[in-house]
Design a protein around this motif. Structure first.
Motif, PDB file in Angstrom:
ATOM      1  N   LYS A 235      25.469 -17.846   4.869  1.00  0.00           N
ATOM      2  CA  LYS A 235      25.532 -19.283   5.155  1.00  0.00           C
ATOM      3  C   LYS A 235      26.520 -20.002   4.242  1.00  0.00           C
ATOM      4  O   LYS A 235      27.176 -20.961   4.661  1.00  0.00           O
ATOM      5  CB  LYS A 235      24.133 -19.886   5.042  1.00  0.00           C
ATOM      6  N   MET A 236      26.631 -19.548   3.006  1.00  0.00           N
ATOM      7  CA  MET A 236      27.586 -20.176   2.092  1.00  0.00           C
ATOM      8  C   MET A 236      29.019 -19.987   2.573  1.00  0.00           C
ATOM      9  O   MET A 236      29.884 -20.825   2.334  1.00  0.00           O
ATOM     10  CB  MET A 236      27.423 -19.610   0.682  1.00  0.00           C
ATOM     11  N   LYS A 237      29.272 -18.889   3.248  1.00  0.00           N
ATOM     12  CA  LYS A 237      30.616 -18.654   3.777  1.00  0.00           C
ATOM     13  C   LYS A 237      31.000 -19.729   4.782  1.00  0.00           C
ATOM     14  O   LYS A 237      32.182 -20.028   4.973  1.00  0.00           O
ATOM     15  CB  LYS A 237      30.705 -17.268   4.424  1.00  0.00           C
ATOM     16  N   LYS A 238      29.985 -20.327   5.444  1.00  0.00           N
ATOM     17  CA  LYS A 238      30.245 -21.352   6.451  1.00  0.00           C
ATOM     18  C   LYS A 238      30.362 -22.752   5.846  1.00  0.00           C
ATOM     19  O   LYS A 238      30.675 -23.705   6.543  1.00  0.00           O
ATOM     20  CB  LYS A 238      29.119 -21.367   7.490  1.00  0.00           C
ATOM     21  N   ALA A 239      30.092 -22.870   4.560  1.00  0.00           N
ATOM     22  CA  ALA A 239      30.084 -24.190   3.922  1.00  0.00           C
ATOM     23  C   ALA A 239      31.451 -24.848   4.012  1.00  0.00           C
ATOM     24  O   ALA A 239      32.488 -24.198   3.878  1.00  0.00           O
ATOM     25  CB  ALA A 239      29.664 -24.055   2.462  1.00  0.00           C
ATOM     26  N   PHE A 240      31.447 -26.160   4.224  1.00  0.00           N
ATOM     27  CA  PHE A 240      32.690 -26.921   4.257  1.00  0.00           C
ATOM     28  C   PHE A 240      33.185 -27.107   2.822  1.00  0.00           C
ATOM     29  O   PHE A 240      32.541 -27.763   2.010  1.00  0.00           O
ATOM     30  CB  PHE A 240      32.459 -28.285   4.917  1.00  0.00           C
ATOM     31  N   CYS A 241      34.312 -26.507   2.513  1.00  0.00           N
ATOM     32  CA  CYS A 241      34.859 -26.573   1.143  1.00  0.00           C
ATOM     33  C   CYS A 241      36.372 -26.456   1.246  1.00  0.00           C
ATOM     34  O   CYS A 241      36.970 -25.452   0.881  1.00  0.00           O
ATOM     35  CB  CYS A 241      34.259 -25.449   0.290  1.00  0.00           C
ATOM     36  N   GLU A 242      36.983 -27.500   1.764  1.00  0.00           N
ATOM     37  CA  GLU A 242      38.415 -27.517   2.045  1.00  0.00           C
ATOM     38  C   GLU A 242      39.224 -27.468   0.745  1.00  0.00           C
ATOM     39  O   GLU A 242      38.909 -28.197  -0.202  1.00  0.00           O
ATOM     40  CB  GLU A 242      38.736 -28.795   2.814  1.00  0.00           C
ATOM     41  N   PRO A 243      40.254 -26.651   0.668  1.00  0.00           N
ATOM     42  CA  PRO A 243      41.046 -26.554  -0.569  1.00  0.00           C
ATOM     43  C   PRO A 243      41.546 -27.923  -1.033  1.00  0.00           C
ATOM     44  O   PRO A 243      42.107 -28.692  -0.250  1.00  0.00           O
ATOM     45  CB  PRO A 243      42.225 -25.651  -0.169  1.00  0.00           C
ATOM     46  N   GLY A 244      41.302 -28.248  -2.288  1.00  0.00           N
ATOM     47  CA  GLY A 244      41.787 -29.498  -2.870  1.00  0.00           C
ATOM     48  C   GLY A 244      41.006 -30.741  -2.512  1.00  0.00           C
ATOM     49  O   GLY A 244      41.219 -31.802  -3.088  1.00  0.00           O
ATOM     50  N   ASN A 245      40.076 -30.638  -1.560  1.00  0.00           N
ATOM     51  CA  ASN A 245      39.326 -31.811  -1.088  1.00  0.00           C
ATOM     52  C   ASN A 245      38.022 -31.950  -1.869  1.00  0.00           C
ATOM     53  O   ASN A 245      37.122 -31.120  -1.738  1.00  0.00           O
ATOM     54  CB  ASN A 245      39.038 -31.667   0.412  1.00  0.00           C
ATOM     55  N   VAL A 246      37.925 -33.011  -2.677  1.00  0.00           N
ATOM     56  CA  VAL A 246      36.709 -33.220  -3.460  1.00  0.00           C
ATOM     57  C   VAL A 246      35.771 -34.235  -2.794  1.00  0.00           C
ATOM     58  O   VAL A 246      34.670 -34.475  -3.277  1.00  0.00           O
ATOM     59  CB  VAL A 246      37.042 -33.677  -4.906  1.00  0.00           C
ATOM     60  N   GLU A 247      36.210 -34.831  -1.667  1.00  0.00           N
ATOM     61  CA  GLU A 247      35.372 -35.784  -0.939  1.00  0.00           C
ATOM     62  C   GLU A 247      34.509 -35.021   0.070  1.00  0.00           C
ATOM     63  O   GLU A 247      34.964 -34.090   0.711  1.00  0.00           O
ATOM     64  CB  GLU A 247      36.240 -36.811  -0.191  1.00  0.00           C
ATOM     65  N   ASN A 248      33.267 -35.445   0.227  1.00  0.00           N
ATOM     66  CA  ASN A 248      32.333 -34.825   1.181  1.00  0.00           C
ATOM     67  C   ASN A 248      32.234 -33.309   0.984  1.00  0.00           C
ATOM     68  O   ASN A 248      32.070 -32.564   1.946  1.00  0.00           O
ATOM     69  CB  ASN A 248      32.755 -35.123   2.630  1.00  0.00           C
ATOM     70  N   ASN A 249      32.357 -32.888  -0.252  1.00  0.00           N
ATOM     71  CA  ASN A 249      32.309 -31.457  -0.569  1.00  0.00           C
ATOM     72  C   ASN A 249      30.937 -31.147  -1.164  1.00  0.00           C
ATOM     73  O   ASN A 249      30.686 -31.380  -2.348  1.00  0.00           O
ATOM     74  CB  ASN A 249      33.437 -31.102  -1.560  1.00  0.00           C
ATOM     75  N   GLY A 250      30.044 -30.635  -0.328  1.00  0.00           N
ATOM     76  CA  GLY A 250      28.676 -30.378  -0.757  1.00  0.00           C
ATOM     77  C   GLY A 250      28.564 -29.288  -1.807  1.00  0.00           C
ATOM     78  O   GLY A 250      27.635 -29.290  -2.609  1.00  0.00           O
ATOM     79  N   VAL A 251      29.503 -28.338  -1.805  1.00  0.00           N
ATOM     80  CA  VAL A 251      29.472 -27.252  -2.787  1.00  0.00           C
ATOM     81  C   VAL A 251      29.743 -27.812  -4.188  1.00  0.00           C
ATOM     82  O   VAL A 251      29.028 -27.521  -5.150  1.00  0.00           O
ATOM     83  CB  VAL A 251      30.489 -26.148  -2.422  1.00  0.00           C
ATOM     84  N   LEU A 252      30.775 -28.659  -4.285  1.00  0.00           N
ATOM     85  CA  LEU A 252      31.070 -29.307  -5.568  1.00  0.00           C
ATOM     86  C   LEU A 252      29.918 -30.221  -5.996  1.00  0.00           C
ATOM     87  O   LEU A 252      29.539 -30.247  -7.170  1.00  0.00           O
ATOM     88  CB  LEU A 252      32.358 -30.135  -5.459  1.00  0.00           C
ATOM     89  N   ALA A 253      29.365 -30.975  -5.034  1.00  0.00           N
ATOM     90  CA  ALA A 253      28.281 -31.909  -5.350  1.00  0.00           C
ATOM     91  C   ALA A 253      27.059 -31.170  -5.896  1.00  0.00           C
ATOM     92  O   ALA A 253      26.410 -31.629  -6.841  1.00  0.00           O
ATOM     93  CB  ALA A 253      27.904 -32.716  -4.105  1.00  0.00           C
ATOM     94  N   PHE A 254      26.745 -30.022  -5.323  1.00  0.00           N
ATOM     95  CA  PHE A 254      25.599 -29.237  -5.794  1.00  0.00           C
ATOM     96  C   PHE A 254      25.836 -28.766  -7.225  1.00  0.00           C
ATOM     97  O   PHE A 254      24.937 -28.793  -8.063  1.00  0.00           O
ATOM     98  CB  PHE A 254      25.367 -28.040  -4.864  1.00  0.00           C
ATOM     99  N   ALA A 255      27.073 -28.353  -7.506  1.00  0.00           N
ATOM    100  CA  ALA A 255      27.411 -27.936  -8.867  1.00  0.00           C
ATOM    101  C   ALA A 255      27.269 -29.099  -9.843  1.00  0.00           C
ATOM    102  O   ALA A 255      26.725 -28.950 -10.938  1.00  0.00           O
ATOM    103  CB  ALA A 255      28.834 -27.374  -8.910  1.00  0.00           C
ATOM    104  N   LYS A 256      27.734 -30.294  -9.429  1.00  0.00           N
ATOM    105  CA  LYS A 256      27.709 -31.460 -10.314  1.00  0.00           C
ATOM    106  C   LYS A 256      26.288 -31.926 -10.619  1.00  0.00           C
ATOM    107  O   LYS A 256      25.947 -32.179 -11.781  1.00  0.00           O
ATOM    108  CB  LYS A 256      28.504 -32.609  -9.678  1.00  0.00           C
ATOM    109  N   TYR A 257      25.455 -32.045  -9.574  1.00  0.00           N
ATOM    110  CA  TYR A 257      24.159 -32.697  -9.740  1.00  0.00           C
ATOM    111  C   TYR A 257      23.003 -31.741 -10.048  1.00  0.00           C
ATOM    112  O   TYR A 257      21.947 -32.183 -10.476  1.00  0.00           O
ATOM    113  CB  TYR A 257      23.834 -33.526  -8.496  1.00  0.00           C
ATOM    114  N   VAL A 258      23.202 -30.453  -9.811  1.00  0.00           N
ATOM    115  CA  VAL A 258      22.123 -29.491 -10.074  1.00  0.00           C
ATOM    116  C   VAL A 258      22.535 -28.462 -11.126  1.00  0.00           C
ATOM    117  O   VAL A 258      21.884 -28.323 -12.167  1.00  0.00           O
ATOM    118  CB  VAL A 258      21.676 -28.773  -8.778  1.00  0.00           C
ATOM    119  N   LEU A 259      23.638 -27.759 -10.877  1.00  0.00           N
ATOM    120  CA  LEU A 259      23.958 -26.609 -11.720  1.00  0.00           C
ATOM    121  C   LEU A 259      24.477 -26.994 -13.104  1.00  0.00           C
ATOM    122  O   LEU A 259      24.090 -26.388 -14.103  1.00  0.00           O
ATOM    123  CB  LEU A 259      24.951 -25.697 -10.993  1.00  0.00           C
ATOM    124  N   PHE A 260      25.363 -27.991 -13.193  1.00  0.00           N
ATOM    125  CA  PHE A 260      25.868 -28.381 -14.511  1.00  0.00           C
ATOM    126  C   PHE A 260      24.775 -28.945 -15.410  1.00  0.00           C
ATOM    127  O   PHE A 260      24.669 -28.544 -16.575  1.00  0.00           O
ATOM    128  CB  PHE A 260      27.042 -29.354 -14.375  1.00  0.00           C
TER     129      PHE A 260
END
Length: 529
Positions: free
Chosen positions: A249-274
């Motif tokens: 399922k992670m392979k299907k995640a929307f994570c466009e190169p260079g795009n930090v807007e609407n990027n749920g993978v980055l958001a999860f890292a920011k608000y949970v993992l860090f």
């Protein structure tokens, strides 16, 4: 070192920093400062026990973890009465089981986050919301609140529909009174609840009750990104998914190169993992050809590298996937207990094991519609009406294809109709259309100005006969034939729409099969007819 010792050496300012970090907004911050100077804060977070908690719940749980680490007394409210009022998405008996599941799931998530839970308690709304005093307060509130204020307060939380229920107007009042009856100093929620919080600030003092502080999380995209999760059911990562399933399922995640807007993978890292890895860094493994392994000590540096394409989406996804599986593994272990295996099965019956009871005629809910995927195997012009097609549609039935008449001649070429997968309402009473009996209706996105019509699309891989259900209304069986006198279809059809994202919905809940959501390519934000 125990949680009590850790709390005792924190200053009020340090506790406040932990309580308010990563929030988008705090209302009543002075009140929080004043309370922390004297004692620990008491607050609550509420959730309606309808759908199944998934990995996005780690975001509020991460903040609740901060509250608990700061010594707060935290109450988690299972809003079972709210859930029942919300269009009766599930019978009361099922909600009781789901409340049990929520408690076990939330405890397991906090244990996985290594959070102390000695100051955590759970309360069901129905334990006090049906008392005499609470009911009297609801009546008192109803004598003060205007319809306009009630609608405005619930605008971003209560689903907005064409023919709203009275329960939607009651919802903000219930949530406001909860602050008083749970005896808390503050309420925590998403920034989408801001209007309910300001409603509480306005009306609680008019009942003689104190204003509370309000802590708001930002609204962020889901882990798999809005662009995937809204159209791909299997992109929703469940708390009990296997490691292999998470990888897929992670392979299907929307994570466009260079795009930090609407990027749920980055958001999860920011608000949970860090926050979870504070002081330890965020490790990303990479091949030598991609620069080798990298360690980020701050989210800001990682986001900067991603925005400059110095960090590849594939490497970021792999790192988040590994850490997410580390979080999920303790939860999976806890839910291997036989009694919890049974609880999950009972609280969330499989999609194909709907209720065996007969439909209740006076409950107009979407499970009564028999909607299926069909394939047009033959199509001809109606001999008596130039704007009608006569179609033979395979619905996976033993008696063969059904004859269905559709007014699509002016909108879809005949060549594009043949072999097309369509969505069909199958339990309308058969009716003659210009001399030819039609045994169903092809559902379409439709607008009057400009006049447009487009058949709904089935998910990739669909087969004739696949059942279409409405998200959150999966239990129950359709009527054999809808009684025209009861106006069931007419009542439900008023809330069927295509969203701005092209997803077919009923009251904001996606129409879906086991293979994904029903969509439309071109015509969006219009009714379905």
């Amino acid at each position: 070192m125990g949680s009590i010792n850790q709390e005792s050496i924190m200053t009020p300012a340090e506790k406040k920093h932990l309580i308010t970090r990563n929030l988008q907004e705090v209302l009543g911050e002075d009140k929080i400062t004043e309370i922390l100077a004297k004692r620990d804060l008491k607050l609550y977070w509420g959730t309606a026990t309808t759908g199944k908690p998934h990995v996005a719940y780690f975001l509020p749980m991460s903040k609740i973890g901060d509250f608990l680490k700061a010594g707060c007394e935290v109450t988690i409210l299972f809003a079972d009465l709210h859930a029942y009022l919300d269009n009766m998405k599930a019978p009361w008996e099922l909600l009781a089981l789901r409340t049990q599941y929520y408690e076990h799931a939330i405890k397991a998530m906090l244990i996985s986050l290594k959070v102390p839970i000695d100051k955590l308690k759970f309360v069901k709304g129905s334990e006090y919301q049906l008392t005499k005093q609470y009911t009297l307060d609801m009546y008192r509130l109803s004598s003060l609140v205007t319809e306009r204020d009630a609608k405005k307060a619930g605008a971003e939380v209560v689903k907005q529909v064409g023919n709203p229920l009275l329960s939607g107007l009651m919802y903000p009042g219930l949530q406001a009174l909860d602050e008083e009856y749970l005896k808390v100093d503050a309420q925590f929620g998403g920034v989408d609840q801001r209007k309910i919080f300001t409603y509480a600030d306005k009306y609680l003092p008019q009942l003689g009750y104190a204003k509370r502080a309000h802590l708001m999380n930002p609204m962020i995209p889901g882990l798999t990104g809005a662009k995937m999760s809204s159209s791909e059911e299997d992109s929703k990562i469940d708390l009990l998914d296997s490691a292999a399933s998470v990888k897929k399922k992670m392979k299907k995640a929307f994570c466009e190169p260079g795009n930090v807007e609407n990027n749920g993978v980055l958001a999860f890292a920011k608000y949970v993992l860090f926050p979870l890895n504070a002081g330890e860094g965020f490790h990303i493994k990479r091949g030598a050809e991609n620069g080798g392994d990298v360690e980020y000590m701050s989210y800001e540096q990682m986001e900067s590298d991603f925005s400059q394409s110095l960090l590849h989406p594939g490497d970021l996804k792999t790192a988040v996937e590994l850490q997410l599986n580390d979080l999920l593994e303790p939860i999976r272990k806890i839910f291997e207990a036989p009694e919890l295996v049974k609880l999950v099965k009972d609280a969330y019956p499989p999609l194909d094991k709907g209720s065996k009871s007969a439909p209740v005629d006076d409950v107009v809910a979407p499970h009564r519609l028999d909607i299926r995927v069909g394939k047009i195997v033959e199509v001809n012009r109606h001999p008596e009406a130039e704007n009608l097609y006569v179609e033979k549609i395979d619905l996976g039935e033993p008696l063969g294809p059904r004859t269905i008449v559709s007014g699509l001649v002016n909108f879809v070429p005949q060549s594009e109709m043949l072999n097309r997968m369509v969505i069909v309402l199958c339990n309308l009473k058969p009716a003659k259309m210009r001399g030819i009996e039609s045994a169903g209706m092809v559902l379409c996105a439709s607008s009057d100005e400009p006049r447009q019509c487009e058949p709904l699309d089935a998910p990739a891989g669909s087969q004739p006969g696949d059942r279409v259900r409405v998200e959150s209304y999966e239990t129950g069986e359709p009527d054999a034939v809808l009684n025209p006198k009861k106006k069931v279809w007419e009542t439900l059809q008023g809330d069927l729409r295509v969203s701005v994202n092209g997803i077919a919905e009923w009251q904001g809940n996606a129409l879906q099969t086991e293979r994904g959501s029903i969509t439309v390519k071109a015509i969006k934000n219009v009714p379905i007819k």
